[in-house]
Design a protein around this motif. Structure first.
Motif: not given
Length: 341
Positions: A1-29
């Motif tokens: 079990m690796e525990i990284n407390l260096i920063s709060d930027t080390v997080t990875k998207p949760t499964h739920e967040m990834l699913q929400y991202m996959f379903k996003a409607e996109v265009g040319d910003d």
């Protein structure tokens, strides 16, 4: 079990967040045709009661854009000596905007109105750089996650108005301050000319910040973002992570704050710790006793699968976050309580 407390930027998207991202409607910003980006910008601006927002790939680019739109080369901004814009943005203040920094000796990264008033150069004295901008950081990074009181920011705002200065907030961890102080984000929107907010610090998104301001300032910021190379195409997939983070990951920051305080309590009892700075949010800074070496401690913790970071000789930082679960927390508390140096 690796525990990284260096920063709060080390997080990875949760499964739920990834699913929400996959379903996003996109265009040319770049053509401003990505509906998910527009939705995130609109949602964030409304949250703070500001007119408009602009999505950026990083908080640094958002901060640097704000500085650019508020200043001219040769001018000067006022900030705390610990300011992120000064220490951790690659010298962008001078490189991008040709601006110098007047650094104040604040308290845990926070400055006050009296200090700001005393640091403003006489606009008629052309030998000194023209003061044009005040920047504050909330929460403070090097200040150990400290939070401004709204009343103190209101007093600084009064000084800015009286002296025709712009007021910018680096709100990379503003979410932590809002939760810890139970503040209304619209209070911030009423005080600042620009606010940068981040979704990859604390909220668990993989990338992204939004700069908030009035519509005219955001129109200028759009041009600066383009010059800095921040124009993105189908970036709605990333903006969707920001929307998910706003909807699901703000209130849970209380857990990060609780765990940081509990870690601070254990460290304050350790014989090898000289002092622990007050813990308000998710950042914990502590100093070692004179006979201890920070690199030796970092290595000893690494051997136990715990990673923390150094802020310089004898000073260390721990940051709790979304991926730091309770089972990990229990293990770290036990490890720290038994550790000998």
């Amino acid at each position: 079990m690796e525990i990284n407390l260096i920063s709060d930027t080390v997080t990875k998207p949760t499964h739920e967040m990834l699913q929400y991202m996959f379903k996003a409607e996109v265009g040319d910003d770049v053509y401003r045709q990505d509906p998910t980006v527009i939705a995130l910008e609109t949602k964030t601006a409304a949250l703070f009661g500001m007119e408009a927002g602009l999505f950026f790939p990083s908080g640094i680019m958002a901060n640097q854009t704000a500085i650019k739109v508020h200043t001219q080369p040769g001018e000067q901004l006022i900030a705390d000596k610990y300011a992120h814009i000064y220490h951790y943005e690659g010298g962008g203040v001078s490189f991008n905007s040709g601006v110098s920094c007047c650094l104040l000796d604040g308290k845990r990264g926070m400055i006050n109105a009296q200090q700001v008033a005393g640091a403003i150069n006489d606009p008629e004295f052309y030998n000194s750089p023209l003061t044009s901008l005040v920047c504050v950081e909330n929460t403070t990074n090097k200040g150990g996650g400290a939070c401004y009181e709204i009343e103190d920011l209101q007093k600084i705002k009064e000084v800015c108005v009286a002296n025709n200065l712009k007021f910018h907030m680096d709100g990379a961890r503003i979410w932590n301050a809002l939760v810890a102080k139970k503040q209304d984000p619209k209070l911030y929107g009423s005080l600042f000319d620009t606010i940068s907010v981040c979704f990859s610090k604390g909220l668990g998104a993989p990338v992204g910040s939004v700069l908030l301001a009035d519509k005219a300032t955001i129109a200028r910021a759009l041009r600066v973002r383009k010059i800095l190379g921040g124009g993105m195409r189908q970036v709605g997939y990333l903006a969707a992570a920001g929307i998910y983070a706003l909807d699901h990951n703000i209130e849970r920051l209380e857990e990060d704050h609780r765990r940081a305080k509990e870690l601070g309590s254990v460290l304050s009892k350790a014989s090898w710790v000289a002092s622990v700075e007050p813990v308000e949010t998710n950042i914990l800074i502590f100093s070692l006793a004179p006979h201890c070496n920070d690199q030796a401690l970092i290595e000893k913790l690494k051997q136990k699968n715990i990673s923390i970071s150094s802020l310089g000789p004898g000073k260390l930082r721990i940051v709790t976050h979304l991926d730091y679960r309770e089972v990990m927390h229990t293990y770290v508390l036990e490890t720290l309580s038994k550790l000998e140096m």
